[in-house]
Design a protein around this motif. Structure first.
Motif, short mmCIF file in Angstrom:
data_model
loop_
_atom_site.label_atom_id
_atom_site.label_comp_id
_atom_site.label_asym_id
_atom_site.label_seq_id
_atom_site.Cartn_x
_atom_site.Cartn_y
_atom_site.Cartn_z
N ASN A 12 1.24 -1.32 0.09
CA ASN A 12 -0.05 -0.19 0.13
C ASN A 12 1.17 1.15 0.25
OD1 ASN A 12 -2.72 -1.47 0.08
ND2 ASN A 12 -2.22 -1.65 2.28
N SER A 13 1.85 1.29 -1.06
CA SER A 13 2.86 2.32 -0.76
C SER A 13 2.42 3.58 -2.83
CB SER A 13 3.84 2.30 -0.65
OG SER A 13 4.20 1.15 -2.37
N VAL A 14 1.47 3.35 -2.90
CA VAL A 14 0.86 3.80 -4.18
C VAL A 14 0.88 5.77 -3.34
CG1 VAL A 14 -1.49 3.89 -3.46
CG2 VAL A 14 -0.05 4.24 -5.67
N HIS A 15 2.33 6.45 -4.57
CA HIS A 15 2.15 7.86 -4.10
C HIS A 15 2.44 8.57 -5.67
CE1 HIS A 15 6.24 5.89 -4.45
NE2 HIS A 15 6.51 6.66 -4.56
N LEU A 16 2.22 9.95 -5.08
CA LEU A 16 3.12 10.74 -6.48
C LEU A 16 4.46 10.86 -6.50
CD1 LEU A 16 0.92 13.92 -6.48
CD2 LEU A 16 0.55 11.54 -8.11
N ALA A 17 5.02 10.60 -7.64
CA ALA A 17 6.43 10.62 -7.88
C ALA A 17 7.21 11.56 -8.51
CB ALA A 17 7.28 9.29 -8.17
N GLU A 18 8.12 12.05 -8.63
CA GLU A 18 8.45 13.18 -9.61
C GLU A 18 9.62 12.09 -10.52
OE1 GLU A 18 8.01 15.73 -10.73
OE2 GLU A 18 5.94 16.17 -9.56
N LEU A 19 9.72 12.47 -11.96
CA LEU A 19 10.91 11.90 -12.64
C LEU A 19 10.90 13.32 -13.69
CD1 LEU A 19 9.19 8.63 -13.91
CD2 LEU A 19 11.60 9.11 -12.61
N ASP A 20 12.13 13.08 -14.49
CA ASP A 20 12.53 14.20 -15.66
C ASP A 20 11.70 13.95 -16.93
OD1 ASP A 20 14.22 15.26 -13.71
OD2 ASP A 20 16.40 14.16 -14.31
N LYS A 21 11.98 15.18 -17.41
CA LYS A 21 11.45 14.49 -18.71
C LYS A 21 11.48 13.84 -19.65
CE LYS A 21 9.15 16.69 -22.61
NZ LYS A 21 8.34 18.33 -23.16
N PRO A 22 11.79 12.66 -20.23
CA PRO A 22 12.70 11.57 -21.15
C PRO A 22 12.74 12.69 -22.61
CG PRO A 22 11.05 10.78 -21.39
CD PRO A 22 10.67 12.29 -20.40
N SER A 23 13.98 12.40 -22.91
CA SER A 23 14.26 12.77 -24.22
C SER A 23 14.32 11.96 -25.03
CB SER A 23 15.03 14.02 -24.36
OG SER A 23 16.15 13.50 -25.35
N VAL A 24 14.06 12.20 -26.79
CA VAL A 24 14.51 10.91 -27.92
C VAL A 24 16.32 10.20 -27.26
CG1 VAL A 24 12.48 11.37 -28.99
CG2 VAL A 24 14.99 12.92 -29.26
N THR A 25 17.25 11.26 -27.77
CA THR A 25 17.63 10.86 -27.30
C THR A 25 18.92 9.97 -26.00
OG1 THR A 25 19.06 12.90 -26.17
CG2 THR A 25 19.16 13.55 -28.38
N ASP A 26 17.33 9.69 -25.22
CA ASP A 26 18.20 8.35 -24.13
C ASP A 26 17.80 7.46 -25.19
OD1 ASP A 26 17.70 10.64 -22.69
OD2 ASP A 26 15.97 9.91 -22.17
N ILE A 27 17.22 6.99 -26.13
CA ILE A 27 17.79 6.11 -27.25
C ILE A 27 18.36 5.88 -28.24
CG2 ILE A 27 16.20 4.53 -28.52
CD1 ILE A 27 15.07 4.60 -25.61
N PRO A 28 19.57 4.64 -28.14
CA PRO A 28 20.78 5.13 -28.67
C PRO A 28 20.16 4.67 -30.21
CG PRO A 28 20.64 3.00 -27.97
CD PRO A 28 19.28 3.80 -27.29
N ASP A 29 21.37 5.24 -31.03
CA ASP A 29 21.22 4.99 -33.06
C ASP A 29 19.74 6.05 -33.09
OD1 ASP A 29 23.28 3.37 -33.06
OD2 ASP A 29 22.17 1.74 -32.34
N GLY A 30 19.61 7.11 -32.74
CA GLY A 30 18.12 7.80 -33.16
C GLY A 30 17.43 6.67 -33.48
N ARG A 31 16.61 6.07 -32.76
CA ARG A 31 14.92 4.94 -32.42
C ARG A 31 14.14 5.09 -31.51
NH1 ARG A 31 15.52 0.05 -35.18
NH2 ARG A 31 14.24 -0.03 -33.40
N GLY A 32 14.84 6.89 -31.20
CA GLY A 32 14.08 6.90 -29.91
C GLY A 32 12.50 7.83 -30.26
N VAL A 33 11.30 7.51 -29.70
CA VAL A 33 10.37 7.84 -29.43
C VAL A 33 9.51 8.74 -28.29
CG1 VAL A 33 7.75 7.43 -30.33
CG2 VAL A 33 9.76 6.75 -31.96
N LEU A 34 9.44 9.88 -28.52
CA LEU A 34 8.76 10.43 -27.31
C LEU A 34 6.97 10.67 -27.63
CD1 LEU A 34 9.27 12.05 -24.59
CD2 LEU A 34 9.81 14.60 -26.01
N VAL A 35 6.84 10.22 -26.27
CA VAL A 35 5.24 9.82 -26.25
C VAL A 35 5.02 10.92 -25.35
CG1 VAL A 35 3.79 8.44 -26.13
CG2 VAL A 35 5.09 8.08 -27.19
N LYS A 36 3.69 11.83 -25.84
CA LYS A 36 2.88 12.47 -24.54
C LYS A 36 1.89 11.09 -24.06
CE LYS A 36 -0.01 16.11 -23.09
NZ LYS A 36 -1.07 18.01 -23.67
N THR A 37 1.32 10.63 -22.60
CA THR A 37 1.22 9.74 -22.20
C THR A 37 -0.78 10.71 -21.79
OG1 THR A 37 2.80 9.23 -21.17
CG2 THR A 37 0.17 8.16 -20.42
#
Length: 367
Positions: A12-37
């Motif tokens: 029962n530890s569900v909670h709000l958390a914070e993360l940095d916004k990801p970038s397409v450059t996080d995926i190598p070889d130019g294969r990244g896709v950034l998606v707005k949920t």
């Protein structure tokens, strides 16, 4: 950016958390896709992770973002991406490569390794966050005309794989044309399995505990299946009245029902177990009877879990065909929207307390 997370190992530890916004450059070889949920479906898996039954945080984190059923819109792609473009609606597969031989052939849904990587479940953050980025290999486009079915794509992929596994396995018989099917359980996997089997022309009985009238019966019968309450008719009585099924998709989450189904399968038949049963329950089974009849009857039991992008594509095709064949029925599965991350407690309450909450999902953003 905001996210909904748990602390693995802490009930029962569900909670709000914070993360940095990801970038397409996080995926190598130019294969990244950034998606707005836009929307994320939640189910018993998320409830069980919050109960600390399983799940592990990604390396470097003490929390795990949950949610493994996503629907979003592409915002940016890397220079090597060909599969999707900005503005496309997408869903995304859940399991990720983990060093298995199956990764080399695009079967991220199967692994030979004990350690596995699964978004929102184990060692990888899930989709209950404002944005996520991933390799284009795991992106699956959703047609604009199906955006109203959004988070059904992931459970539909699991149903598609389950039926596919049965059909592939029974090719050992050279000719196998199942005519009569049972689907035990009328949750999202059960109802979507019902759809797939009906689209393939089978007579389908969808079994569940609840008595009619109820929404699950309405959906199953809206797809041309026969809904049977096990409170009114046992599996043994159903088999005696209508014959033993050629195919059973078991989706109740009850190990007792899973084993009972084995007693009623027809000759040359196949059962697919799709549900996962936690706990320590034990039941007596007529083992000699099962052994004899399964060997002499050429029967088969298959376990099926997870899905790769091909199952997503197959499932989405069947969602589209289902919308045309049984208009307005599938959307009834989407019963309980929750608006925004701040209502995470209500999200979890629905999963825990509301037996009528057929499909709970979070409205993350408009789009």
């Amino acid at each position: 950016m905001q996210a909904i997370a748990v602390i693995p190992g802490t009930p029962n530890s569900v909670h709000l958390a914070e993360l940095d916004k990801p970038s397409v450059t996080d995926i190598p070889d130019g294969r990244g896709v950034l998606v707005k949920t836009l929307k994320v479906g939640v189910d018993a898996t998320d409830r069980e992770i919050n109960d600390a039954l399983y799940g592990n945080a990604p390396p470097g984190y003490d929390f795990l973002v949950i949610g493994h059923e996503c629907f979003g819109i592409v915002e940016e792609v890397g220079p090597a991406v060909k599969k999707v473009k900005p503005g496309d609606y997408v869903t995304c597969t859940v399991r990720r490569p983990g060093g298995s031989i199956y990764d080399a052939i695009g079967r991220s849904d199967i692994t030979s390794e004990e350690e596995y990587y699964e978004r929102g479940i184990n060692l990888l953050h899930g989709y209950l966050t404002e944005y996520f980025v991933d390799d284009e290999e795991f992106m699956v486009r959703m047609p604009v005309g199906l955006k109203h079915l959004h988070v059904l794509a992931e459970p539909m992929s699991c149903a598609a794989k389950a039926v596919e596994q049965a059909m592939l396995a029974q090719k050992r018989l050279q000719v196998w044309e199942p005519k009569l099917a049972w689907v035990t359980g009328s949750g999202q996997i059960g109802l979507l399995s019902t759809l797939i089997l009906r689209l393939r022309g089978m007579e389908v009985f969808t079994l569940a505990r609840g008595k009619k009238p109820n929404l699950k019966a309405e959906v199953a019968e809206g797809m041309g299946a026969t809904y049977v309450s096990t409170a009114d008719m046992s599996l043994e009585e159903l088999a005696a009245k209508h014959g033993k099924p050629d195919l059973i998709v078991e989706a109740t989450g009850s190990s007792a029902i899973a084993f009972e189904c084995m007693q009623h399968l027809g000759h040359n038949g196949c059962i697919v177990w799709t549900s996962i049963t936690g706990g320590e329950r034990k039941v007596d089974v007529p083992s000699d009877h099962l052994n004899l009849n399964w060997v002499l009857g050429n029967k088969l039991l298959v376990g099926s879990v997870n899905a790769n992008f091909r199952h997503f594509e197959s499932g989405i095709s069947d969602l589209a065909l289902g919308e045309v064949t049984f208009p307005g029925v599938l959307e009834k599965i989407l019963t309980n929207p929750v608006d925004g991350f701040e209502n995470y407690a209500e999200m979890m309450r629905l999963l825990v307390e509301d037996r009528d909450a057929l499909k709970v999902y979070v409205n993350v953003a408009e789009g």
